[in-house]
Write a protein that holds these residues in place. Structure first.
Motif, PDB file in Angstrom:
ATOM      1  N   TYR A 159      42.657  34.395  42.262  1.00 32.06           N
ATOM      2  CA  TYR A 159      41.612  34.997  43.079  1.00 32.06           C
ATOM      3  C   TYR A 159      42.096  36.255  43.787  1.00 32.06           C
ATOM      4  O   TYR A 159      41.423  37.276  43.774  1.00 32.06           O
ATOM      5  N   SER A 160      43.276  36.191  44.408  1.00 36.22           N
ATOM      6  CA  SER A 160      43.710  37.299  45.261  1.00 36.22           C
ATOM      7  C   SER A 160      45.159  37.666  45.007  1.00 36.22           C
ATOM      8  O   SER A 160      46.044  36.814  45.095  1.00 36.22           O
ATOM      9  N   ARG A 194      46.662  39.587  46.995  1.00 34.31           N
ATOM     10  CA  ARG A 194      47.220  39.633  48.347  1.00 34.31           C
ATOM     11  C   ARG A 194      47.722  38.258  48.781  1.00 34.31           C
ATOM     12  O   ARG A 194      48.705  38.167  49.526  1.00 34.31           O
ATOM     13  N   ASN A 202      33.425  39.218  48.658  1.00 32.98           N
ATOM     14  CA  ASN A 202      34.467  38.204  48.465  1.00 32.98           C
ATOM     15  C   ASN A 202      34.447  37.519  47.103  1.00 32.98           C
ATOM     16  O   ASN A 202      35.128  36.507  46.924  1.00 32.98           O
ATOM     17  N   ASN A 222      39.032  38.924  44.824  1.00 34.90           N
ATOM     18  CA  ASN A 222      40.083  39.611  45.578  1.00 34.90           C
ATOM     19  C   ASN A 222      39.558  40.229  46.879  1.00 34.90           C
ATOM     20  O   ASN A 222      39.950  41.329  47.241  1.00 34.90           O
TER      21      ASN A 222
END
Length: 276
Positions: free
Chosen positions: A66-67, A69, A179, A182
């Protein structure tokens, strides 16, 4: 011009402006009722039925990355679909539809914890997580020296929203996505005539992570096939020309900078480079 005449002129201009504004408002209202409202109603019907089917089927949509980060999120599951038209929980007057919201979560069990140093980084992290409405807790802890330290505990639960909203002044329909991937934000406006079942199907496919055609700046899978076909055709024409030049023993003699053959060679070579 005397004072009284100036005042009369100002009054006349103000009255004209008021009439112009009234005309504009009437035109906007007419466009909304005729062109935009039917489209918003069709969006609501489409999305409501899709949410009902997804809720009944309970089909899991998995997100493994998903991310970038926060790789600590691990695998998330897309679930908890809800729809409303009032921005909260319920439904607005169907004859005055201004927005349609589809909300769900990308989530999984548990939390993850990490530390940050420095006041600026800590404040930025708090602002980021808060802005994206991710559940988290944080607290300062004693570190080495005078640098501020904080621990963050983040819940694996990311709220996602697909919002269809009337841009009344522009007589358009805006789609805003928050949302979904990412922590990204995507928004685009569509004229009412552009909103049809094909567009809604593209949105639905993107929502369910079947493909990403909807946000590829108008380059759909079908468009990509057309572009690829044209490039392949150009390549075939280039190879034909190259064989012809070699056969006539012109390839070694003709300088690329001179003559028609040279210009054609450079153009085709450029196309070949762009394709690669």
């Amino acid at each position: 011009m005397g004072v009284l005449e100036q005042l009369r002129d100002q009054v006349n201009r103000k009255q004209d402006d008021a009439l112009d504004q009234q005309t504009i408002e009437q035109e906007l209202a007419a466009r909304y009722k005729k062109s935009i409202l039917p489209k918003m109603q069709s969006i609501f019907v489409f999305m409501k039925e899709m949410v009902e089917h997804l809720t009944y089927l309970e089909q899991a949509v998995f997100i493994d990355d998903y991310s970038s980060r926060y790789p600590q999120f691990g695998r998330l599951i897309q679930t908890g679909y809800r729809i409303n038209t009032d921005g909260i929980m319920g439904y607005a007057d169907p004859d005055k539809l201004m927005q349609v919201n589809v909300n769900f979560f990308c989530q999984n069990e548990g939390t993850f914890t990490y530390h940050l140093q420095g006041r600026s980084l800590i404040e930025q992290e708090i602002a980021f997580l808060s802005a994206h409405k991710v559940p988290f807790e944080w607290k300062y802890f004693q570190g080495v020296g005078m640098v501020q330290n904080a621990s963050f505990t983040v819940t694996r639960k990311v709220p996602v929203r697909f919002k269809f909203e009337v841009d009344y002044a522009a007589s358009n329909i805006k789609i805003l996505i928050n949302n979904h991937e990412n922590f990204g934000v995507y928004k685009k406006s569509f004229a009412p005539e552009e909103v049809d079942n094909d567009l809604l199907d593209e949105v639905a496919r993107f929502m369910l992570r079947i493909d990403s055609d909807f946000i590829r700046l108008e380059i759909t899978s079908e468009h990509k096939k057309i572009i690829r076909s044209k490039l392949e055709e150009t390549q075939r024409e280039y190879e034909k020309w190259l064989n012809l030049v070699r056969r006539d023993e012109l390839f070694a003699q003709q300088k690329p900078d001179n003559g028609k053959a040279g210009k054609l060679f450079k153009a085709l070579a450029g196309l070949r480079k762009n394709k690669s």
